[in-house]
Design a protein around this motif. Structure first.
Motif, short mmCIF file in Angstrom:
data_model
loop_
_atom_site.label_atom_id
_atom_site.label_comp_id
_atom_site.label_asym_id
_atom_site.label_seq_id
_atom_site.Cartn_x
_atom_site.Cartn_y
_atom_site.Cartn_z
N LYS A 101 35.15 41.25 43.78
CA LYS A 101 36.05 40.57 42.84
C LYS A 101 37.50 40.66 43.33
O LYS A 101 38.26 39.71 43.18
CB LYS A 101 35.94 41.21 41.45
CG LYS A 101 34.63 40.93 40.76
CD LYS A 101 34.55 41.67 39.44
CE LYS A 101 33.18 41.53 38.81
NZ LYS A 101 33.04 42.37 37.61
N GLU A 105 39.84 37.54 44.19
CA GLU A 105 41.15 37.39 43.54
C GLU A 105 42.24 37.10 44.58
O GLU A 105 43.09 36.24 44.37
CB GLU A 105 41.48 38.64 42.73
CG GLU A 105 42.80 38.58 42.00
CD GLU A 105 42.86 37.56 40.88
OE1 GLU A 105 44.00 37.19 40.49
OE2 GLU A 105 41.82 37.11 40.38
N LYS A 108 41.87 33.57 45.62
CA LYS A 108 42.37 32.66 44.59
C LYS A 108 43.90 32.57 44.62
O LYS A 108 44.47 31.49 44.54
CB LYS A 108 41.90 33.13 43.20
CG LYS A 108 42.30 32.18 42.07
CD LYS A 108 41.90 32.73 40.73
CE LYS A 108 43.10 33.44 40.18
NZ LYS A 108 43.03 34.02 38.90
N GLU A 109 44.56 33.72 44.76
CA GLU A 109 46.03 33.73 44.79
C GLU A 109 46.54 32.95 46.00
O GLU A 109 47.51 32.19 45.89
CB GLU A 109 46.58 35.16 44.81
CG GLU A 109 46.16 36.04 43.64
CD GLU A 109 46.48 35.51 42.27
OE1 GLU A 109 47.12 34.45 42.13
OE2 GLU A 109 46.05 36.14 41.30
N GLU A 123 47.93 43.12 42.27
CA GLU A 123 46.89 43.39 43.26
C GLU A 123 47.00 44.83 43.80
O GLU A 123 45.98 45.47 44.07
CB GLU A 123 46.96 42.38 44.41
CG GLU A 123 46.77 40.94 44.00
CD GLU A 123 45.58 40.68 43.09
OE1 GLU A 123 44.57 41.39 43.18
OE2 GLU A 123 45.67 39.76 42.25
N SER A 126 45.31 46.94 41.29
CA SER A 126 43.86 46.78 41.40
C SER A 126 43.30 47.60 42.55
O SER A 126 42.25 48.25 42.42
CB SER A 126 43.48 45.31 41.58
OG SER A 126 43.80 44.57 40.43
#
Length: 176
Positions: A101, A105, A108-109, A123, A126
């Motif tokens: 994930k 992510e 996606k960014e 991030e 995360s």
């Protein structure tokens, strides 16, 4: 291998005390054997968690009886090790899914051109969460579940991805 067997007795209400003890035992990797009975390897890293579970039980007007045990014979001991390791394997599998994930992510960014400090900080948080989780799992994984090595590689991959993303964010910000 020596094992600790914990027999936990707590009043049914309020349930918060049962939940607190359950959470603490899960945090140190205890394996539920059934109604209020838990086991974990008797290794130095679990002592503080066991003490905390006892404290939480006593706070809830309960008690914990701690027994030292070994398997009656090799198949019993091997079965406990197998059950304990299977739980760690499940945790590593969940960890690996979260690494995926994290990777998605970052993708996606980049795809959306979100090269901002706010996204970078998110991030970084995360990744730090993944690192903490990895350390906790590694400490519980006494017998070395097979997915542990892959988890270490994936965590490094996530760190590398964040380093690349960080570089792109700084390049984008300095072009403005």
């Amino acid at each position: 291998m020596r094992w600790l067997v914990l027999v936990v007795r707590l009043p049914a209400q309020p349930s918060r005390h049962r939940v607190a003890v359950w959470r603490e035992l899960r945090r140190v990797g205890a394996l539920s054997l059934g109604q209020g009975t838990w086991t974990l390897p008797d290794v130095p890293g679990v002592a503080a968690g066991v003490a905390r579970a006892i404290e939480l039980a006593e706070r809830g007007s309960g008690e914990v009886v701690v027994l030292a045990a070994t398997g009656r014979d090799e198949p019993d001991s091997a079965r406990l090790t197998e059950m304990f390791t299977a739980e760690r394997q499940e945790e590593w599998t969940e960890f690996l899914a979260d690494c995926g994930k994290f990777d998605a992510e970052i993708d996606k960014e980049l795809r959306n051109g979100k090269l901002t400090m706010a996204e970078l900080e998110e991030e970084e948080q995360s990744l730090e969460r993944l690192r903490r989780w990895y350390r906790e799992l590694k400490a519980r994984d006494v017998f070395g579940a097979s997915a542990a090595a892959e988890a270490q590689q994936q965590l490094q991959h996530c760190a590398d991805r964040l380093a690349d993303y960080t570089e792109q964010v700084f390049q984008a910000l300095h072009q403005m």
